[in-house]
Design a protein around this motif. Structure first.
Motif, short mmCIF file in Angstrom:
data_model
loop_
_atom_site.label_atom_id
_atom_site.label_comp_id
_atom_site.label_asym_id
_atom_site.label_seq_id
_atom_site.Cartn_x
_atom_site.Cartn_y
_atom_site.Cartn_z
N LEU A 84 -5.53 14.42 13.51
CA LEU A 84 -4.26 14.38 12.79
C LEU A 84 -3.76 12.95 12.89
CD1 LEU A 84 -4.53 17.44 14.02
CD2 LEU A 84 -2.20 17.65 13.16
N LEU A 85 -3.95 12.21 11.81
CA LEU A 85 -3.69 10.77 11.83
C LEU A 85 -2.36 10.46 11.14
CD1 LEU A 85 -4.77 7.88 12.43
CD2 LEU A 85 -5.94 7.96 10.22
N SER A 86 -1.40 10.00 11.92
CA SER A 86 -0.11 9.61 11.34
C SER A 86 -0.09 8.09 11.29
CB SER A 86 1.01 10.14 12.22
OG SER A 86 1.00 9.46 13.46
N GLY A 121 1.70 6.35 13.25
CA GLY A 121 2.24 5.89 14.53
C GLY A 121 1.22 5.18 15.39
N ILE A 122 1.60 4.96 16.63
CA ILE A 122 0.75 4.21 17.55
C ILE A 122 -0.28 5.13 18.21
CG2 ILE A 122 0.75 2.88 19.71
CD1 ILE A 122 3.69 2.11 18.98
N ASP A 123 0.14 6.37 18.46
CA ASP A 123 -0.65 7.23 19.34
C ASP A 123 -1.90 7.83 18.69
OD1 ASP A 123 1.49 6.79 21.04
OD2 ASP A 123 2.53 8.58 20.36
N PHE A 173 -0.59 13.92 6.69
CA PHE A 173 0.40 14.71 5.97
C PHE A 173 1.48 13.79 5.43
CE2 PHE A 173 -1.36 17.54 9.25
CZ PHE A 173 -1.87 18.52 8.43
N ARG A 176 5.39 21.14 12.93
CA ARG A 176 4.18 20.91 13.72
C ARG A 176 3.24 22.12 13.66
NH1 ARG A 176 4.51 15.76 16.26
NH2 ARG A 176 5.68 15.10 14.62
N GLY A 192 -2.34 12.84 18.77
CA GLY A 192 -1.91 11.75 19.66
C GLY A 192 -0.77 12.15 20.57
N GLN A 207 6.74 12.94 25.69
CA GLN A 207 7.10 11.72 24.97
C GLN A 207 8.33 11.92 24.09
OE1 GLN A 207 4.96 9.99 21.41
NE2 GLN A 207 4.07 8.70 22.98
N GLN A 254 7.04 17.34 22.19
CA GLN A 254 5.86 17.22 23.06
C GLN A 254 6.15 17.58 24.51
OE1 GLN A 254 3.86 13.44 22.13
NE2 GLN A 254 4.48 13.74 20.01
N LYS A 296 3.34 5.45 27.45
CA LYS A 296 3.40 4.72 26.18
C LYS A 296 2.78 3.32 26.34
CE LYS A 296 4.52 4.91 21.87
NZ LYS A 296 4.29 6.03 20.97
N ASP A 302 7.74 8.21 8.03
CA ASP A 302 6.72 9.25 8.22
C ASP A 302 7.36 10.58 7.85
OD1 ASP A 302 4.15 10.23 9.41
OD2 ASP A 302 5.54 11.25 10.75
N CYS A 303 6.53 11.57 7.54
CA CYS A 303 7.12 12.85 7.14
C CYS A 303 8.01 13.44 8.23
CB CYS A 303 6.02 13.84 6.76
SG CYS A 303 4.97 14.27 8.13
P1 ATP Z 1 4.28 7.55 17.63
O1 ATP Z 1 3.47 6.42 18.07
O2 ATP Z 1 5.47 7.16 16.85
O3 ATP Z 1 4.54 8.57 18.68
P2 ATP Z 1 2.70 9.52 16.57
O4 ATP Z 1 1.68 9.40 15.52
O5 ATP Z 1 2.24 9.91 17.91
O6 ATP Z 1 3.39 8.21 16.54
P3 ATP Z 1 4.48 11.78 16.82
O7 ATP Z 1 5.70 12.07 16.09
O8 ATP Z 1 4.56 11.52 18.26
O9 ATP Z 1 3.82 10.55 16.09
O10 ATP Z 1 3.43 12.95 16.47
C1 ATP Z 1 2.57 13.57 17.41
C2 ATP Z 1 1.19 13.79 16.81
O11 ATP Z 1 1.25 14.67 15.66
C3 ATP Z 1 0.60 12.51 16.25
O12 ATP Z 1 -0.02 11.76 17.27
C4 ATP Z 1 -0.37 13.03 15.22
O13 ATP Z 1 -1.57 13.44 15.82
C5 ATP Z 1 0.35 14.23 14.66
N1 ATP Z 1 1.12 13.83 13.46
C6 ATP Z 1 2.43 13.52 13.38
N2 ATP Z 1 2.77 13.19 12.12
C7 ATP Z 1 1.65 13.29 11.37
C8 ATP Z 1 1.34 13.08 9.98
N3 ATP Z 1 2.25 12.69 9.11
N4 ATP Z 1 0.07 13.28 9.58
C9 ATP Z 1 -0.88 13.66 10.44
N5 ATP Z 1 -0.65 13.88 11.75
C10 ATP Z 1 0.60 13.70 12.23
#
Ligand code: ATP
Ligand code: MG
Length: 391
Positions: A184-186, A188-190, A210, A266, A288, A293, A297, A322, A344-345
């Motif tokens: 699940l690739l957003s 963000g950093i994680d 997403f 989620r 991630g 966090q 989570q 982090k 982000d969504c």
């Molecule tokens: P951050 O570094 O801001 O925490 P993040 O990608 O970890 O970025 P979170 O809001 O912590 O964002 O989301 C937790 C996890 O859910 C993400 O690591 C990712 O795997 C999944 N996720 C969140 N938003 C999306 C998205 N728009 N599309 C796909 N996966 C998502």
């Protein structure tokens, strides 16, 4: 003089009966990269991969760089190959090493004979090569304890090799040797770090992103695709499945308690990712997430968002701070992209008071207010797939 690349195997050498499977996956990864650098012969001998250029035009520098990013290797080195006799080894050291040792003041030489029938013992090989270096590299001396250059002579089955120090490999297991998972690739950093960590353990990846058009932009999507490109340095290629959550998010906003919004979203993401994973032949999910966090989570939140999945869910960042995740992100060069400020969504509709200890029954009651299956089905129908490749 012939220069080649030698790659040292990592954990793969501990594998038993299916070791050859690991090795052939590793060779395939290296061959695919070699194709982009010229005509190379890539093969395995005595737990070492040999990458031999077949003509003058091969780009050894790039090949070395690429091999350093291939999982399953602990060391990658450029070496000069010579015949297995002392005269040839000394001549090779005299020709090959001085340009590589410019500016070096302290060095040591180690010799290793995997061919024990070679008549000269290792300490003597090292001493004689050291003598050649002292005579041909001005201003340097032997320092066994604090060398700037570690010269090595390896007498192997067919030939001998001289090199000036090995670069650490990427470690881990050959990419694809542990099956395939859906990341699940957003933006963000994680999540890019999570993908890297699982790929390193041999999990081949697909990715799902997403988005919520028109609330999220094309730039936000481009950012995620750029992150996918950065992962391709390790994975070779990556398919990114883009799924729209617009209808789901609008429905949740309209029909459900705001405080459950992120958690409900989620749950949808996990289910959609699982459905997409099945379609693509993936057998695990990767996120991630990191314990504590953010509100979604906490332990109780993860219990409801991840409930009911029918495949393993890997959260390789779960125990990382982090700052530790950021250190990885910098190392794999995703950090600067991840901090670009696109929405982000999950940030489009954020509850003011998100639950950190959701009660499962209350959560399920909120979820029951919407047509979960229908929404999932229509969201899946929006899927677009973008394929990215190593540049
Ligand atoms: P951050 O570094 O801001 O925490 P993040 O990608 O970890 O970025 P979170 O809001 O912590 O964002 O989301 C937790 C996890 O859910 C993400 O690591 C990712 O795997 C999944 N996720 C969140 N938003 C999306 C998205 N728009 N599309 C796909 N996966 C998502
Ligand atoms: Mg996060």
């Amino acid at each position: 003089m012939k220069e080649i690349i030698l790659c040292k195997l990592g954990e793969t050498i501990l594998k038993g009966a299916n070791r050859s499977n690991f090795e052939s996956i590793l060779l395939r990864s290296l061959r695919r990269r070699a194709e982009t650098c010229g005509r190379f012969r890539v093969y395995m001998l005595q737990s070492t991969v040999y990458i031999e250029p077949q003509d003058e035009t091969c780009d050894l520098t790039r090949m070395h760089e690429l091999a350093c990013r291939v999982f399953g290797l602990v060391g990658v080195v450029r070496a000069a190959e010579c015949e297995k006799n002392m005269e040839a080894i000394l001549a090779c050291a005299r020709d090959y090493l001085p340009p590589l040792m410019a500016g070096v003041r302290r060095f040591r030489v180690d010799a290793k004979r995997s061919d024990k029938s070679f008549p000269v013992p290792s300490p003597e090989i090292a001493a004689r090569v050291g003598g050649v270096i002292l005579a041909s590299v001005p201003g340097c001396r032997v320092d066994l304890h604090d060398p700037e250059a570690e010269i090595r002579v390896e007498v192997r089955d067919r030939c001998a090799y001289v090199h000036a120090g090995q670069t650490p490999g990427a470690g881990g297991l050959p990419y694809g040797s542990s099956g395939r998972g859906m990341l699940l690739l957003s933006g963000g950093i994680d999540s890019p770090v999570a993908g890297y960590l699982m790929a390193k353990r041999g999990l081949a990846l697909d990715a799902v992103y997403f988005e919520t058009p028109p609330y999220t932009s094309q730039q936000a999507r481009e950012k995620v695709l750029t992150l996918a490109d950065k992962l391709c340095v390790y994975t070779g290629r990556l398919r990114v499945h883009v799924i729209s959550l617009t209808e789901i998010q609008e429905t949740l906003m309209r029909d459900c308690d705001e405080d459950y919004f992120t958690l409900l979203l989620r749950r949808f993401m996990m289910r959609l990712a699982q459905a997409c994973a099945r379609e693509q032949g993936c057998e695990a999910l990767v996120t991630g997430e990191s314990l504590g966090q953010v509100a979604s989570q906490t332990l109780a939140s993860m219990a409801v968002t991840g409930a009911g999945l029918e495949m393993p869910l890997f959260r390789p960042c779960v125990g990382l701070d982090k700052s530790e995740i950021i250190a990885y992100a910098r190392r794999i060069d995703t950090f600067e992209t991840s901090i670009l400020p696109y929405e982000d969504c999950c940030t489009v509709f954020t509850p003011r008071h998100p639950h950190t200890k959701p009660r499962p029954d209350a959560f399920e009651a909120e979820l029951a207010k919407v047509d979960f299956d229908g929404l999932c089905e229509r969201a899946l129908a929006t899927r677009e797939t973008v394929e990215r490749r190593m540049k």
